[in-house]
Design an enzyme around this catalytic site. Structure first.
Site, mmCIF file in Angstrom:
data_model
loop_
_atom_site.group_PDB
_atom_site.id
_atom_site.type_symbol
_atom_site.label_atom_id
_atom_site.label_comp_id
_atom_site.label_asym_id
_atom_site.label_seq_id
_atom_site.Cartn_x
_atom_site.Cartn_y
_atom_site.Cartn_z
ATOM 1 N N ARG A 22 -16.656 -5.005 9.348
ATOM 2 C CA ARG A 22 -15.716 -6.175 9.536
ATOM 3 C C ARG A 22 -16.602 -7.566 9.665
ATOM 4 N NH1 ARG A 22 -11.365 -5.352 11.783
ATOM 5 N NH2 ARG A 22 -11.253 -7.134 12.784
ATOM 6 N N GLU A 43 -7.318 6.286 11.254
ATOM 7 C CA GLU A 43 -7.374 6.242 10.088
ATOM 8 C C GLU A 43 -7.634 7.423 9.254
ATOM 9 O OE1 GLU A 43 -8.328 2.126 9.992
ATOM 10 O OE2 GLU A 43 -6.442 1.407 11.615
ATOM 11 N N LYS A 72 -7.337 -3.647 -1.135
ATOM 12 C CA LYS A 72 -6.135 -3.715 -1.321
ATOM 13 C C LYS A 72 -5.652 -4.514 -3.160
ATOM 14 C CE LYS A 72 -5.328 -5.390 3.311
ATOM 15 N NZ LYS A 72 -5.381 -5.478 4.291
ATOM 16 N N PHE A 113 5.770 -10.585 9.296
ATOM 17 C CA PHE A 113 4.467 -10.458 7.833
ATOM 18 C C PHE A 113 4.833 -9.053 8.051
ATOM 19 C CE2 PHE A 113 1.418 -10.453 10.961
ATOM 20 C CZ PHE A 113 1.128 -8.841 11.014
ATOM 21 N N THR A 166 -9.733 -12.555 8.897
ATOM 22 C CA THR A 166 -8.947 -12.437 8.010
ATOM 23 C C THR A 166 -7.909 -13.010 7.214
ATOM 24 O OG1 THR A 166 -7.990 -10.657 10.182
ATOM 25 C CG2 THR A 166 -6.299 -11.219 8.535
HETATM 26 P P1 CMP Z 1 -5.613 -6.149 7.372
HETATM 27 O O1 CMP Z 1 -6.580 -6.631 8.271
HETATM 28 O O2 CMP Z 1 -5.190 -4.995 6.727
HETATM 29 O O3 CMP Z 1 -4.774 -5.977 9.110
HETATM 30 C C1 CMP Z 1 -2.542 -6.266 8.852
HETATM 31 C C2 CMP Z 1 -2.822 -7.463 7.623
HETATM 32 O O4 CMP Z 1 -1.558 -7.968 7.597
HETATM 33 C C3 CMP Z 1 -3.815 -8.467 7.290
HETATM 34 O O5 CMP Z 1 -5.055 -7.414 6.676
HETATM 35 C C4 CMP Z 1 -3.652 -9.328 6.235
HETATM 36 O O6 CMP Z 1 -3.215 -7.687 4.853
HETATM 37 C C5 CMP Z 1 -1.597 -9.010 6.814
HETATM 38 N N1 CMP Z 1 -1.439 -10.494 6.571
HETATM 39 C C6 CMP Z 1 -0.645 -11.448 6.495
HETATM 40 N N2 CMP Z 1 -0.166 -12.555 7.209
HETATM 41 C C7 CMP Z 1 -0.808 -12.276 8.257
HETATM 42 C C8 CMP Z 1 -1.385 -12.928 9.623
HETATM 43 N N3 CMP Z 1 -0.480 -14.570 9.810
HETATM 44 N N4 CMP Z 1 -1.859 -12.461 10.431
HETATM 45 C C9 CMP Z 1 -2.402 -11.341 10.611
HETATM 46 N N5 CMP Z 1 -2.421 -10.461 9.075
HETATM 47 C C10 CMP Z 1 -1.799 -10.827 8.235
#
Ligand code: CMP
Length: 140
Positions: free
Chosen positions: A87, A128, A11, A59, A93
């Site tokens: 993962r 994807e 990212k 978000f 996350t």
């Molecule tokens: P990703 O795994 O790319 O999938 C969704 C993305 O949303 C996550 O990683 C984060 O970059 C972003 N994000 C921002 N806020 C949140 C949140 N509260 N919960 C989950 N993902 C979030």
């Protein structure tokens, strides 16, 4: 366990800090092989479509703004049990909850600028991968 492919994104927070090689070293150390990779600037339309499943989340707009704020590196990773392995090596996350040694624990700035994305299922991985790559760009 069969050889599998998954989709990954390094990212904008990670490319900004010149961490592409460091992230790839962790992926490779976990037994994953980068079989396709390109550095792109995601368009707003691409980010909205790619993250369409999160459209109703609070978000979403910030996420689209973040994902289009700088270069990303989109990747196809190959290896045994690649979806689950990626993962595992990415970590949770939210980096404050990510296990030590994972990519997000080492590099992520916060829950949004969390350095990497990885597919959450083999089915989503196929979707994807096809979103960003054609078959001839993937060389295993
Ligand atoms: P990703 O795994 O790319 O999938 C969704 C993305 O949303 C996550 O990683 C984060 O970059 C972003 N994000 C921002 N806020 C949140 C949140 N509260 N919960 C989950 N993902 C979030």
């Amino acid at each position: 366990m069969a050889i599998e492919r998954t989709f990954s994104i390094i990212k904008p927070d990670a490319t900004r800090r010149n961490l592409t090689g460091k992230v790839n070293a962790v992926l490779e150390g976990a037994g994953l092989r980068v079989v396709a990779q390109k550095r792109i600037l995601m368009t707003q339309a691409q980010a909205e479509a790619f993250y369409g499943v999160h459209r109703e989340r609070g978000f979403f707009r910030d996420l689209v703004t973040f994902m289009t704020s700088g270069p990303v590196v989109v990747q196809v990773l190959e290896g045994e049990n690649a979806v689950a392995r990626n993962r595992e090596v990415m970590g949770a996350t939210d980096p404050s909850k990510a296990a030590p040694g994972t990519i997000r624990a080492q590099f992520a700035e916060n829950i949004e600028a969390n350095s990497v994305h990885g597919s959450d299922s083999a089915e989503n991985a196929a979707t994807e991968i096809a979103f960003f790559f054609s078959g001839i760009e993937i060389v295993g």
